[in-house]
Design an enzyme around this catalytic site. Structure first.
Site, mmCIF file in Angstrom:
data_model
loop_
_atom_site.group_PDB
_atom_site.id
_atom_site.type_symbol
_atom_site.label_atom_id
_atom_site.label_comp_id
_atom_site.label_asym_id
_atom_site.label_seq_id
_atom_site.Cartn_x
_atom_site.Cartn_y
_atom_site.Cartn_z
ATOM 1 N N SER A 295 0.929 -1.027 0.080
ATOM 2 C CA SER A 295 -0.029 -0.202 0.104
ATOM 3 C C SER A 295 0.939 1.713 0.391
ATOM 4 O O SER A 295 1.853 1.482 0.661
ATOM 5 C CB SER A 295 -1.229 -0.260 1.165
ATOM 6 N N LYS A 350 -4.829 -6.797 3.821
ATOM 7 C CA LYS A 350 -4.043 -5.349 2.726
ATOM 8 C C LYS A 350 -5.413 -5.382 2.109
ATOM 9 O O LYS A 350 -6.377 -3.998 1.893
ATOM 10 C CB LYS A 350 -2.858 -6.373 1.518
ATOM 11 N N HIS A 353 -7.484 -3.554 4.907
ATOM 12 C CA HIS A 353 -7.228 -1.751 4.612
ATOM 13 C C HIS A 353 -7.752 -1.656 3.164
ATOM 14 O O HIS A 353 -8.404 -0.113 3.839
ATOM 15 C CB HIS A 353 -5.318 -1.987 4.672
ATOM 16 N N ASN A 354 -7.658 -1.768 2.809
ATOM 17 C CA ASN A 354 -8.958 -1.124 1.819
ATOM 18 C C ASN A 354 -10.078 -0.631 1.989
ATOM 19 O O ASN A 354 -10.710 0.356 1.422
ATOM 20 C CB ASN A 354 -8.560 -1.938 0.412
ATOM 21 N N GLU A 357 -9.899 2.025 4.303
ATOM 22 C CA GLU A 357 -9.408 2.681 3.034
ATOM 23 C C GLU A 357 -11.216 3.472 2.462
ATOM 24 O O GLU A 357 -11.216 5.261 2.348
ATOM 25 C CB GLU A 357 -8.894 2.868 2.281
#
Length: 630
Positions: A295, A350, A353-354, A357
């Site tokens: 990222s 990940k 995480h997105n 986000e």
């Protein structure tokens, strides 16, 4: 090669001067002995057997760096360079290519050499302190000093010539190019591959290598077999290609060229279950597979991303020095890269995480909508407000870039007003929502942000409907104090992060990954898109608490912000502004913090039509009951 600065490093007595002089003669470039740059007071201390301190070394290292920076053409420097921070000082603002040559030997061999020397100010008794200080470099060439100086020179030249490289990267899109340059800047010799497609993509890798000076030791290929053959074994190959079927197809294409113990690293946004499947499949072929989240976007990939690798620990050990070298650094100087765990856990976090986000972006967009359309502020005025927030505990990368976005103009128009309100997505938000449903975690803010993007995609339908829909418009009396939106936003952000970490915790328990949440939060404090002051706080919170809600400080912030979140939501509903993420946050907090029951009605309904049974508040045994309702 003549434009390269070589640093021959190692403890005293390892042969730096001898090898350095041989190398300089071979390359016809000047040789400089680092010892000659020591001030007199340093030499006097060492003659007396007193180890130098870091403060003693600053002037010495700066003097060598100054000579290297002003050097015309290449040169060879012999310098101990024992610590990573010393090497950073030596390479500071050096525009030329740097090659680190570490002369490595055991204590016994070197101390015997030093005891035979009569012409050097460094006594043998200081050698132990040098071994204790030595931090072996992650990049460069390590050479065994038990060989003759001539053989050492031959080894150095074999490794620096464009024969065998040490690391490969596939896929020279935006991220692949930036990661390649990042790797090269750390001193790694690369093989780069991009597919060949007549007219459309021809000699992409070769042209890219020629474009940037830091890639002067890299090699570019569009033939897969030649690319694989250019690397030393075990091969370490980073894949930056499209996730899904394209990755599976590439794996099948490259497999015939690979050898046992080679390592493939998938740095794309792959689904974590695909990563688990690929690890198992390639294990039957004797090939290692690492799935890693990356990222940071284009800039992060170049300057230092957050890296989240997972797979077999022995495979990670082979590639760890490359991944940690390119990663961003946290506030303590440690790499924002950690071994996450087994299977596809790296791609799972990940993915989350997105998802976080998605919700963070949507929250900022919703505050913007309120300030712009209800309070009638200009983008510049909103940028001023956001800039003030970003100087507080709300500081984050996403808020920072939004300030820049809102200030951008084309002529007399703000660019934000020229951008079509039709958002795209690449699938990770969808995967996060599906995973949350599968694991039974109410990641409602992530799903709300996802569906906000989905409804934005119906731009033509929305325009048509609005033209025929007699909406009353925004009530001018709905204008609100920006401080209300600040506290509401701060509260919603905490809830978004809580949902994300609870989802990761559920996956860790379900799949027995043993995720380390303080460490995950730490590697997200820099390099990644959701880096923020809050994330830095969470890296400490999780050391003492299993859940964010266990933290008294977090609970206090929620108690303080609950009212403002409700007020902001009411104001936006009254004004007719869509704020799905803030509403989802409020609903989540209401459900967690109040005793108003609704699920009891659901359980009664389920028992009524399906005899699904229910538990009773007056039966502490946990027994399930059924009622004959009619």
């Amino acid at each position: 090669m003549q434009q390269t600065i070589f640093f021959i490093m190692g403890v005293s007595g390892s042969g730096k001067t001898t090898v350095g002089k041989l190398l300089s003669e071979h390359l016809s470039v000047p040789f400089y002995d680092g010892d000659d740059f020591h001030p007199k007071e340093n030499v006097d201390k060492m003659r007396e057997g007193i180890p130098l301190t870091d403060d003693d070394r600053v002037g010495w290292l700066n003097a060598i760096n100054e000579k290297a920076r002003t050097q015309t053409g290449g040169a060879v420097f012999a310098c101990s360079a024992l610590k990573e921070k010393y090497r950073e000082m030596l390479s500071h603002k050096l525009s030329k290519k740097i090659e680190w040559i570490h002369l490595k030997g055991d204590f016994k061999t070197i101390v015997e050499r030093m005891e035979k020397r009569t012409d050097h100010f460094m006594p043998a008794k200081l050698l132990q302190s040098q071994f204790e200080t030595l931090e072996e470099p992650s990049a460069g060439i390590s050479v065994d000093i038990s060989q003759s100086p001539e053989k050492i020179l031959e080894t150095i030249m074999d490794n620096t010539k464009k024969t065998k490289t040490e690391f490969g990267l596939v896929g020279l899109g935006v991220m692949g190019k930036s990661l390649s340059r990042n790797l090269a800047q750390k001193g790694f010799r690369l093989s780069l591959y991009n597919r060949h497609e007549a007219v459309v993509e021809e000699k992409v890798a070769e042209r890219f290598v020629a474009e940037f000076p830091e890639l002067d030791t890299a090699r570019g290929f569009d033939d897969l077999g030649t690319f694989v053959g250019s690397m030393a074994t075990p091969r370490k190959i980073f894949l930056m290609i499209k996730a899904g079927a394209a990755t599976d197809e590439f794996i099948e294409n490259i497999l015939p060229f690979l050898s046992p113990s080679d390592v493939l690293i998938d740095g794309g946004n792959s689904l974590y279950t695909d990563t688990k499947r690929r690890i198992a499949y390639l294990k039957t072929k004797g090939v290692h597979f690492i799935g890693t989240g990356v990222s940071g976007g284009e800039e992060g990939a170049l300057k230092g991303p957050s890296v989240m690798p997972s797979g077999d620990p022995e495979a990670y050990a082979i590639v760890s020095k490359y991944l940690t070298a390119i990663a961003a650094k946290d506030k303590h100087g440690n790499p924002c890269c950690t071994y996450v765990g087994k299977e596809g856990s790296g791609h799972f976090i990940k993915m989350v995480h997105n998802g976080v986000e998605y919700a963070e972006m949507q929250l900022i967009a919703e505050v913007y909508a309120g300030l712009r359309y209800v309070n009638q502020l200009t983008p510049d005025e909103i940028a001023d407000i956001f800039e003030t927030w970003n100087a507080t505990e709300l500081s984050s990368y996403l808020l920072e870039i939004t300030v820049s976005i809102l200030r951008k103009k084309e002529g007399d128009q703000w660019l934000i007003d020229l951008i079509l309100d039709k958002a795209g997505n690449k699938g990770t938000g969808n995967w996060t929502t599906v995973s949350a449903a599968e694991l039974g975690i109410p990641a409602t803010m992530i799903s709300s942000a996802l569906f906000a993007r989905y409804i934005s995609a119906f731009k033509a339908e929305r325009v048509k409907f609005s033209e025929n829909y007699h909406y009353q418009g925004i009530d001018a009396e709905s204008a609100f104090d920006p401080e209300v939106s600040r506290v509401a936003y701060a509260t919603a952000r905490i809830l978004n992060h809580h949902q994300g970490f609870e989802l990761m915790k559920a996956a860790s328990d379900e799949f027995q990954w043993g995720l380390d949440f303080p460490e995950i939060a730490r590697i997200w404090t820099n390099g990644c898109i959701i880096r923020s002051v809050l994330m830095d706080e969470l890296s400490t919170v999780f050391k003492d608490n299993k859940s964010m809600f266990d933290s008294p400080e977090i609970r206090s912030q929620l108690e303080h912000g609950h009212k403002e979140l409700k007020v902001f939501a009411i104001q936006m509903i009254t004004a007719g502004i869509s704020i799905p993420c803030h509403l989802s946050a409020l609903d989540y907090l209401n459900a967690y913090s109040t005793g108003y029951a609704t699920a009891n009605v659901l359980q009664a309904q389920r028992d009524f039509f399906g005899a699904h049974t229910y538990q009773r508040t007056d039966d502490l045994t946990g027994k399930y009951h059924h009622t004959q309702w009619i």
